[in-house]
Enzyme design. Structure first.
Site, PDB file in Angstrom:
ATOM      1  N   LYS A  14      29.708  49.279 -49.612  1.00  0.00           N
ATOM      2  CA  LYS A  14      29.576  48.101 -48.737  1.00  0.00           C
ATOM      3  C   LYS A  14      30.888  47.315 -48.660  1.00  0.00           C
ATOM      4  O   LYS A  14      31.325  46.937 -47.580  1.00  0.00           O
ATOM      5  CB  LYS A  14      28.457  47.163 -49.227  1.00  0.00           C
ATOM      6  CG  LYS A  14      27.080  47.777 -49.239  1.00  0.00           C
ATOM      7  CD  LYS A  14      26.000  46.761 -49.563  1.00  0.00           C
ATOM      8  CE  LYS A  14      26.089  46.185 -50.973  1.00  0.00           C
ATOM      9  NZ  LYS A  14      25.877  47.181 -52.043  1.00  0.00           N
ATOM     10  N   ARG A  88      19.472  40.342 -50.422  1.00  0.00           N
ATOM     11  CA  ARG A  88      19.129  41.309 -51.462  1.00  0.00           C
ATOM     12  C   ARG A  88      17.671  41.186 -51.896  1.00  0.00           C
ATOM     13  O   ARG A  88      17.229  41.951 -52.754  1.00  0.00           O
ATOM     14  CB  ARG A  88      20.016  41.057 -52.686  1.00  0.00           C
ATOM     15  CG  ARG A  88      21.153  42.063 -52.874  1.00  0.00           C
ATOM     16  CD  ARG A  88      21.935  41.568 -54.053  1.00  0.00           C
ATOM     17  NE  ARG A  88      22.698  42.547 -54.748  1.00  0.00           N
ATOM     18  CZ  ARG A  88      24.024  42.664 -54.656  1.00  0.00           C
ATOM     19  NH1 ARG A  88      24.709  41.926 -53.818  1.00  0.00           N
ATOM     20  NH2 ARG A  88      24.664  43.530 -55.415  1.00  0.00           N
ATOM     21  N   ARG A 126      35.346  52.854 -60.621  1.00  0.00           N
ATOM     22  CA  ARG A 126      35.889  51.796 -59.759  1.00  0.00           C
ATOM     23  C   ARG A 126      36.883  50.887 -60.494  1.00  0.00           C
ATOM     24  O   ARG A 126      36.641  50.434 -61.603  1.00  0.00           O
ATOM     25  CB  ARG A 126      34.743  50.953 -59.217  1.00  0.00           C
ATOM     26  CG  ARG A 126      35.207  49.819 -58.339  1.00  0.00           C
ATOM     27  CD  ARG A 126      34.137  49.316 -57.451  1.00  0.00           C
ATOM     28  NE  ARG A 126      33.025  48.688 -58.154  1.00  0.00           N
ATOM     29  CZ  ARG A 126      31.966  48.189 -57.522  1.00  0.00           C
ATOM     30  NH1 ARG A 126      31.875  48.279 -56.214  1.00  0.00           N
ATOM     31  NH2 ARG A 126      31.005  47.633 -58.213  1.00  0.00           N
ATOM     32  N   ARG A 159      35.371  45.856 -63.035  1.00  0.00           N
ATOM     33  CA  ARG A 159      34.443  44.721 -63.032  1.00  0.00           C
ATOM     34  C   ARG A 159      33.636  44.728 -64.317  1.00  0.00           C
ATOM     35  O   ARG A 159      33.321  45.798 -64.840  1.00  0.00           O
ATOM     36  CB  ARG A 159      33.494  44.858 -61.831  1.00  0.00           C
ATOM     37  CG  ARG A 159      34.034  44.216 -60.595  1.00  0.00           C
ATOM     38  CD  ARG A 159      33.222  44.531 -59.383  1.00  0.00           C
ATOM     39  NE  ARG A 159      31.782  44.365 -59.556  1.00  0.00           N
ATOM     40  CZ  ARG A 159      30.926  44.324 -58.539  1.00  0.00           C
ATOM     41  NH1 ARG A 159      31.363  44.441 -57.299  1.00  0.00           N
ATOM     42  NH2 ARG A 159      29.639  44.193 -58.749  1.00  0.00           N
ATOM     43  N   ARG A 170      21.613  47.418 -62.470  1.00  0.00           N
ATOM     44  CA  ARG A 170      21.845  47.095 -61.053  1.00  0.00           C
ATOM     45  C   ARG A 170      21.102  48.065 -60.148  1.00  0.00           C
ATOM     46  O   ARG A 170      20.555  47.680 -59.123  1.00  0.00           O
ATOM     47  CB  ARG A 170      23.345  47.118 -60.747  1.00  0.00           C
ATOM     48  CG  ARG A 170      24.047  45.859 -61.250  1.00  0.00           C
ATOM     49  CD  ARG A 170      25.519  46.088 -61.468  1.00  0.00           C
ATOM     50  NE  ARG A 170      26.243  46.376 -60.269  1.00  0.00           N
ATOM     51  CZ  ARG A 170      27.402  47.031 -60.247  1.00  0.00           C
ATOM     52  NH1 ARG A 170      27.947  47.475 -61.371  1.00  0.00           N
ATOM     53  NH2 ARG A 170      28.015  47.249 -59.113  1.00  0.00           N
TER      54      ARG A 170
HETATM   55  P1  AMP Z   1      28.098  42.667 -55.805  1.00  0.00           P
HETATM   56  O1  AMP Z   1      29.549  42.341 -55.887  1.00  0.00           O
HETATM   57  O2  AMP Z   1      27.547  42.559 -54.402  1.00  0.00           O
HETATM   58  O3  AMP Z   1      27.755  43.976 -56.448  1.00  0.00           O
HETATM   59  O4  AMP Z   1      27.318  41.534 -56.635  1.00  0.00           O
HETATM   60  C1  AMP Z   1      27.574  41.336 -58.021  1.00  0.00           C
HETATM   61  C2  AMP Z   1      26.451  40.558 -58.640  1.00  0.00           C
HETATM   62  O5  AMP Z   1      26.370  39.254 -58.026  1.00  0.00           O
HETATM   63  C3  AMP Z   1      25.046  41.137 -58.473  1.00  0.00           C
HETATM   64  O6  AMP Z   1      24.754  42.137 -59.435  1.00  0.00           O
HETATM   65  C4  AMP Z   1      24.191  39.887 -58.646  1.00  0.00           C
HETATM   66  O7  AMP Z   1      24.125  39.499 -60.010  1.00  0.00           O
HETATM   67  C5  AMP Z   1      25.013  38.833 -57.914  1.00  0.00           C
HETATM   68  N1  AMP Z   1      24.665  38.788 -56.480  1.00  0.00           N
HETATM   69  C6  AMP Z   1      25.455  39.126 -55.433  1.00  0.00           C
HETATM   70  N2  AMP Z   1      24.820  38.962 -54.273  1.00  0.00           N
HETATM   71  C7  AMP Z   1      23.582  38.509 -54.578  1.00  0.00           C
HETATM   72  C8  AMP Z   1      22.436  38.165 -53.798  1.00  0.00           C
HETATM   73  N3  AMP Z   1      22.436  38.277 -52.454  1.00  0.00           N
HETATM   74  N4  AMP Z   1      21.337  37.727 -54.460  1.00  0.00           N
HETATM   75  C9  AMP Z   1      21.306  37.601 -55.805  1.00  0.00           C
HETATM   76  N5  AMP Z   1      22.350  37.939 -56.591  1.00  0.00           N
HETATM   77  C10 AMP Z   1      23.486  38.378 -55.993  1.00  0.00           C
END
Ligand code: AMP
Length: 216
Positions: A14, A88, A126, A159, A170
């Site tokens: 994404k 999400r 990554r 990360r 996740r």
């Molecule tokens: P990402 O970078 O999109 O993988 O997001 C990293 C982390 O941020 C996720 O594992 C969640 O803990 C939090 N997070 C990101 N976007 C959301 C969302 N839309 N709703 C809830 N938690 C989020």
């Protein structure tokens, strides 16, 4: 004006696709993960948020909906935007739908479909440049010099939720809380596009998405 929603499991690409698509569509990339990480670094979030993120759980709908609404109100999003990592959950999807309907905005959902084994390889390998944000993968897209960014020579970092335990959590969270959002979009009027996100290089995927969006 279009709201582009990039949808897919962790590791489906994404973030990479959103970065490439901003070039083609000329609208901003809005990543809730990036915004939350920034807020945690600035100390603007409670420890509870950082802990949830580190362990691969979701943070509250209320917090994320608020951050997104604030971001969408900025002038650069007036012509459209690309959402990465949002919505999400079902309450988030309904929140976005209400926001869009109020403003006559059309949602277009791009679903990146990627095989589980590729997802695991992408997440475990990554790395990112902490300065310019360029993404690498130790196997699929290694930097030219060992662990250093090709663009600015910074040491690459992983990360803190790209470890085995958090990755597992996740992926579970995605199945449990996020995949129902896909069903929601399939049964409501949002336009939906399934794209094979496993193709390499990622530019091939983005060209396909861009073409489909322009033909709509
Ligand atoms: P990402 O970078 O999109 O993988 O997001 C990293 C982390 O941020 C996720 O594992 C969640 O803990 C939090 N997070 C990101 N976007 C959301 C969302 N839309 N709703 C809830 N938690 C989020």
């Amino acid at each position: 004006m279009k709201a582009i929603v990039l949808f897919g499991s962790p590791g489906s690409g994404k973030g990479t696709q959103a970065k490439l698509l901003t070039g083609c569509l000329g609208v901003p990339h809005i990543s809730t993960g990036d915004m939350l990480r920034e807020r945690v670094l600035q100390g603007a979030e409670l420890a509870q948020t950082a802990t949830a993120m580190q362990s691969g759980l979701l943070v509250s709908d209320e917090l994320v909906n608020g951050i997104v609404e604030e971001r969408l109100a900025r002038p650069d999003a007036a012509e459209g935007f690309i959402l990465d990592g949002y919505p999400r959950t079902l309450p988030q999807a309904r929140h976005l739908r209400a926001w869009s309907e109020d403003r006559g905005v059309r949602e277009v959902v791009i679903h990146l479909v990627v095989d589980y084994n590729i997802v695991i390889a992408r997440l475990t390998g990554r790395r990112q440049c902490p300065r310019c944000g360029t993404l690498y993968n130790l196997v699929l897209k290694p930097p030219q010099r060992d662990n250093l960014c090709d663009l600015d020579g910074q040491t690459l970092t992983a990360r803190n939720d790209d470890n085995e335990q958090a990755i597992e959590e996740r992926l579970d969270t995605y199945e449990r809380e996020t995949s129902p959002v896909l069903e929601y979009y399939r049964t409501t009027p949002a336009a939906m596009l399934d794209v094979d996100g496993s193709q390499e290089p990622p530019e091939r995927v983005s060209e396909q998405i861009c073409l489909s969006l322009k033909n709509r």
